[in-house]
Design a protein around this motif. Structure first.
Motif, PDB file in Angstrom:
ATOM      1  N   THR A 108       0.825  -1.197   0.000  1.00 57.43           N
ATOM      2  CA  THR A 108       0.000   0.000   0.000  1.00 57.43           C
ATOM      3  C   THR A 108       0.863   1.251   0.000  1.00 57.43           C
ATOM      4  OG1 THR A 108      -1.798  -1.134   1.153  1.00 57.43           O
ATOM      5  CG2 THR A 108      -1.788   1.264   1.263  1.00 57.43           C
ATOM      6  N   VAL A 109       1.951   1.239   0.792  1.00 58.48           N
ATOM      7  CA  VAL A 109       2.880   2.379   0.806  1.00 58.48           C
ATOM      8  C   VAL A 109       3.501   2.577  -0.571  1.00 58.48           C
ATOM      9  CG1 VAL A 109       5.067   3.225   1.732  1.00 58.48           C
ATOM     10  CG2 VAL A 109       3.386   2.218   3.268  1.00 58.48           C
ATOM     11  N   ASP A 110       3.939   1.463  -1.179  1.00 56.80           N
ATOM     12  CA  ASP A 110       4.552   1.562  -2.515  1.00 56.80           C
ATOM     13  C   ASP A 110       3.582   2.155  -3.529  1.00 56.80           C
ATOM     14  OD1 ASP A 110       6.894   0.490  -1.555  1.00 56.80           O
ATOM     15  OD2 ASP A 110       6.440  -1.560  -2.200  1.00 56.80           O
ATOM     16  N   LYS A 111       2.323   1.688  -3.475  1.00 54.53           N
ATOM     17  CA  LYS A 111       1.319   2.225  -4.393  1.00 54.53           C
ATOM     18  C   LYS A 111       1.076   3.708  -4.133  1.00 54.53           C
ATOM     19  CE  LYS A 111      -1.445  -1.954  -5.257  1.00 54.53           C
ATOM     20  NZ  LYS A 111      -2.788  -2.582  -5.074  1.00 54.53           N
ATOM     21  N   THR A 112       1.058   4.080  -2.835  1.00 57.78           N
ATOM     22  CA  THR A 112       0.806   5.473  -2.479  1.00 57.78           C
ATOM     23  C   THR A 112       1.929   6.372  -2.986  1.00 57.78           C
ATOM     24  OG1 THR A 112      -0.386   4.747  -0.503  1.00 57.78           O
ATOM     25  CG2 THR A 112       0.311   7.038  -0.565  1.00 57.78           C
ATOM     26  N   ILE A 113       3.170   5.868  -2.887  1.00 56.30           N
ATOM     27  CA  ILE A 113       4.313   6.642  -3.417  1.00 56.30           C
ATOM     28  C   ILE A 113       4.142   6.872  -4.919  1.00 56.30           C
ATOM     29  CG2 ILE A 113       6.792   6.569  -3.888  1.00 56.30           C
ATOM     30  CD1 ILE A 113       7.116   5.082  -1.210  1.00 56.30           C
ATOM     31  N   ARG A 114       3.765   5.813  -5.631  1.00 55.59           N
ATOM     32  CA  ARG A 114       3.562   5.931  -7.073  1.00 55.59           C
ATOM     33  C   ARG A 114       2.397   6.870  -7.392  1.00 55.59           C
ATOM     34  NH1 ARG A 114       3.022   0.408 -10.008  1.00 55.59           N
ATOM     35  NH2 ARG A 114       3.174   1.840 -11.795  1.00 55.59           N
ATOM     36  N   ALA A 115       1.330   6.787  -6.575  1.00 52.55           N
ATOM     37  CA  ALA A 115       0.177   7.671  -6.793  1.00 52.55           C
ATOM     38  C   ALA A 115       0.556   9.124  -6.537  1.00 52.55           C
ATOM     39  CB  ALA A 115      -0.977   7.246  -5.885  1.00 52.55           C
ATOM     40  N   THR A 116       1.391   9.338  -5.498  1.00 51.79           N
ATOM     41  CA  THR A 116       1.845  10.695  -5.196  1.00 51.79           C
ATOM     42  C   THR A 116       2.648  11.291  -6.357  1.00 51.79           C
ATOM     43  OG1 THR A 116       1.924  10.159  -2.836  1.00 51.79           O
ATOM     44  CG2 THR A 116       3.175  12.086  -3.555  1.00 51.79           C
ATOM     45  N   LYS A 117       3.382  10.428  -7.048  1.00 50.76           N
ATOM     46  CA  LYS A 117       4.179  10.867  -8.196  1.00 50.76           C
ATOM     47  C   LYS A 117       3.337  10.997  -9.460  1.00 50.76           C
ATOM     48  CE  LYS A 117       8.532   8.792  -6.602  1.00 50.76           C
ATOM     49  NZ  LYS A 117       9.582   7.780  -6.890  1.00 50.76           N
ATOM     50  N   GLY A 118       2.076  10.621  -9.374  1.00 46.35           N
ATOM     51  CA  GLY A 118       1.207  10.716 -10.526  1.00 46.35           C
ATOM     52  C   GLY A 118       1.308   9.552 -11.485  1.00 46.35           C
ATOM     53  N   GLU A 119       1.962   8.486 -11.058  1.00 49.51           N
ATOM     54  CA  GLU A 119       2.153   7.345 -11.947  1.00 49.51           C
ATOM     55  C   GLU A 119       0.905   6.466 -12.020  1.00 49.51           C
ATOM     56  OE1 GLU A 119       5.563   5.289 -10.522  1.00 49.51           O
ATOM     57  OE2 GLU A 119       6.955   6.933 -10.920  1.00 49.51           O
ATOM     58  N   ILE A 120       0.149   6.361 -10.927  1.00 47.63           N
ATOM     59  CA  ILE A 120      -1.074   5.550 -10.888  1.00 47.63           C
ATOM     60  C   ILE A 120      -2.125   6.296 -10.082  1.00 47.63           C
ATOM     61  CG2 ILE A 120       0.170   3.346 -11.028  1.00 47.63           C
ATOM     62  CD1 ILE A 120      -0.329   3.035  -7.996  1.00 47.63           C
ATOM     63  N   THR A 121      -3.351   5.805 -10.150  1.00 49.20           N
ATOM     64  CA  THR A 121      -4.415   6.303  -9.286  1.00 49.20           C
ATOM     65  C   THR A 121      -4.829   5.175  -8.344  1.00 49.20           C
ATOM     66  OG1 THR A 121      -6.105   5.665 -10.884  1.00 49.20           O
ATOM     67  CG2 THR A 121      -5.260   7.934 -10.996  1.00 49.20           C
ATOM     68  N   MET A 122      -5.291   5.524  -7.167  1.00 52.49           N
ATOM     69  CA  MET A 122      -5.691   4.540  -6.165  1.00 52.49           C
ATOM     70  C   MET A 122      -7.135   4.780  -5.753  1.00 52.49           C
ATOM     71  SD  MET A 122      -2.380   4.408  -3.607  1.00 52.49           S
ATOM     72  CE  MET A 122      -3.039   3.045  -2.631  1.00 52.49           C
ATOM     73  N   SER A 123      -7.884   3.685  -5.576  1.00 52.83           N
ATOM     74  CA  SER A 123      -9.228   3.792  -5.024  1.00 52.83           C
ATOM     75  C   SER A 123      -9.124   4.009  -3.517  1.00 52.83           C
ATOM     76  CB  SER A 123     -10.017   2.511  -5.310  1.00 52.83           C
ATOM     77  OG  SER A 123      -9.468   1.419  -4.586  1.00 52.83           O
ATOM     78  N   ASN A 124     -10.207   4.451  -2.917  1.00 55.55           N
ATOM     79  CA  ASN A 124     -10.196   4.644  -1.464  1.00 55.55           C
ATOM     80  C   ASN A 124      -9.915   3.334  -0.733  1.00 55.55           C
ATOM     81  OD1 ASN A 124     -10.683   7.382  -1.573  1.00 55.55           O
ATOM     82  ND2 ASN A 124     -12.914   7.134  -1.544  1.00 55.55           N
ATOM     83  N   LYS A 125     -10.464   2.222  -1.241  1.00 61.44           N
ATOM     84  CA  LYS A 125     -10.231   0.923  -0.628  1.00 61.44           C
ATOM     85  C   LYS A 125      -8.762   0.555  -0.677  1.00 61.44           C
ATOM     86  CE  LYS A 125     -11.669  -3.924  -0.780  1.00 61.44           C
ATOM     87  NZ  LYS A 125     -12.531  -4.930  -1.468  1.00 61.44           N
ATOM     88  N   GLU A 126      -8.104   0.806  -1.805  1.00 61.75           N
ATOM     89  CA  GLU A 126      -6.685   0.478  -1.951  1.00 61.75           C
ATOM     90  C   GLU A 126      -5.817   1.275  -0.991  1.00 61.75           C
ATOM     91  OE1 GLU A 126      -5.951  -0.804  -6.566  1.00 61.75           O
ATOM     92  OE2 GLU A 126      -6.425   1.307  -6.173  1.00 61.75           O
ATOM     93  N   LYS A 127      -6.240   2.490  -0.658  1.00 66.27           N
ATOM     94  CA  LYS A 127      -5.441   3.345   0.226  1.00 66.27           C
ATOM     95  C   LYS A 127      -5.305   2.767   1.637  1.00 66.27           C
ATOM     96  CE  LYS A 127      -6.721   7.626  -2.146  1.00 66.27           C
ATOM     97  NZ  LYS A 127      -7.476   8.891  -2.051  1.00 66.27           N
ATOM     98  N   PHE A 128      -6.204   1.865   2.007  1.00 62.85           N
ATOM     99  CA  PHE A 128      -6.209   1.367   3.389  1.00 62.85           C
ATOM    100  C   PHE A 128      -6.054  -0.146   3.479  1.00 62.85           C
ATOM    101  CE2 PHE A 128      -8.507   5.369   3.323  1.00 62.85           C
ATOM    102  CZ  PHE A 128      -7.823   6.080   4.310  1.00 62.85           C
ATOM    103  N   GLU A 129      -5.571  -0.768   2.419  1.00 61.19           N
ATOM    104  CA  GLU A 129      -5.343  -2.210   2.457  1.00 61.19           C
ATOM    105  C   GLU A 129      -4.229  -2.540   3.443  1.00 61.19           C
ATOM    106  OE1 GLU A 129      -4.603  -3.524  -1.489  1.00 61.19           O
ATOM    107  OE2 GLU A 129      -6.728  -3.619  -2.042  1.00 61.19           O
ATOM    108  N   GLY A 130      -4.487  -3.515   4.306  1.00 63.48           N
ATOM    109  CA  GLY A 130      -3.503  -3.931   5.309  1.00 63.48           C
ATOM    110  C   GLY A 130      -3.742  -3.345   6.677  1.00 63.48           C
ATOM    111  N   PHE A 131      -4.591  -2.283   6.755  1.00 61.21           N
ATOM    112  CA  PHE A 131      -4.884  -1.683   8.049  1.00 61.21           C
ATOM    113  C   PHE A 131      -6.053  -2.402   8.707  1.00 61.21           C
ATOM    114  CE2 PHE A 131      -2.883   1.802   5.743  1.00 61.21           C
ATOM    115  CZ  PHE A 131      -1.992   2.292   6.691  1.00 61.21           C
TER     116      PHE A 131
END
Length: 256
Positions: A108-131
């Motif tokens: 989830t952190v890795d995806k968030t880093i990529r999303a922050t860089k504009g490389e991908i978009t994340m759904s709200n569910k994906e933002k909290f996977e693992g919590f």
């Protein structure tokens, strides 16, 4: 952290602290709250830790790693139902579960880093996977293994015993099992079997509050859970089944 059992000679508190990478003050605190009291204290007041003490410390640290509070750890490892080998198996399974959850959070952190860089978009569910902060699944697992009202009451009484009283308790506990093993080939409803199992019923009720139904259910668990079966049958093959049947007869007779 796994403590090597290769070194068997007693260790002083500073040596244990250095071995385990915890503070001397932490070990003193464990002693003060009755969680880990070393087997030997010199006339000068120095704490000396045996290999058994180190095994207990290892269990404490495993439970701490899984998020248990010290009070709960003390209750669990002080329970007469506590089995070290069973606990180690549980630790392993729960640590694997924890690793899986952490892997999901890392992803989830890795995806968030990529999303922050504009490389991908994340759904709200994906933002909290693992919590998951709803409960401590590790404590629930332990409660299912060792915790119910009767065991909690037993813990309170055992924790208030002196070392001598605990030794006498263990000797009586083992003695009852040996006596039952010696008569396990008798019919469960025989007088000799019922007299033997009655001692077990009264022994349990000196430690906790076991109703006849609870007593009968406990006997069934001796057979349903192979870990209990294996531990009990160390005193004699077939003892768990004999105890289950004798406990059921005792409970049914005394409810009439």
């Amino acid at each position: 952290m796994v403590i090597s059992e290769g070194r068997l000679q007693p260790l002083k508190v500073k040596e244990v602290a250095d071995l385990v990478s915890i503070s001397v003050r932490t070990l003193h605190h464990y002693d003060e709250i009755g969680l880990l009291t070393p087997e030997q204290i010199t006339d000068s007041g120095y704490r000396i830790y045996s290999n058994h003490d180190l095994e207990t410390l290892q269990q404490i640290l495993f439970f701490k790693e899984l998020g248990f509070p010290l009070k709960k750890i003390k209750e669990i490892i002080g329970s007469p139902a506590f089995d070290r080998e069973e606990a180690l198996e549980m630790h392993r399974n729960l640590l694997l579960e924890k690793r899986s959850r952490l892997d999901k959070m890392i992803a989830t952190v890795d995806k968030t880093i990529r999303a922050t860089k504009g490389e991908i978009t994340m759904s709200n569910k994906e933002k909290f996977e693992g919590f998951n902060f709803s409960h401590n699944p590790y404590e629930q697992e332990a409660r299912e293994r060792w915790g119910d009202q009767a065991v909690d009451e037993s813990n309170a009484k055992i924790n208030n015993m002196s070392k001598g009283e605990k030794k006498a308790f263990e000797d009586e506990f083992n003695g009852i099992y040996r006596d039952l093993a010696a008569i396990r080939h008798e019919e469960p409803d025989s007088d000799v079997a019922q007299k033997g199992i009655e001692k077990w019923f009264h022994f349990l009720n000196r430690m906790g509050n076991y109703s006849l139904d609870t007593f009968k259910g406990l006997g069934q668990m001796y057979v349903d859970d192979e870990r209990f079966t294996n531990n009990i049958d160390q005193f004699g093959d077939g003892l768990a089944v004999f105890m289950r049947d004798a406990m059921a007869v005792y409970a049914d007779r005394h409810k009439q």
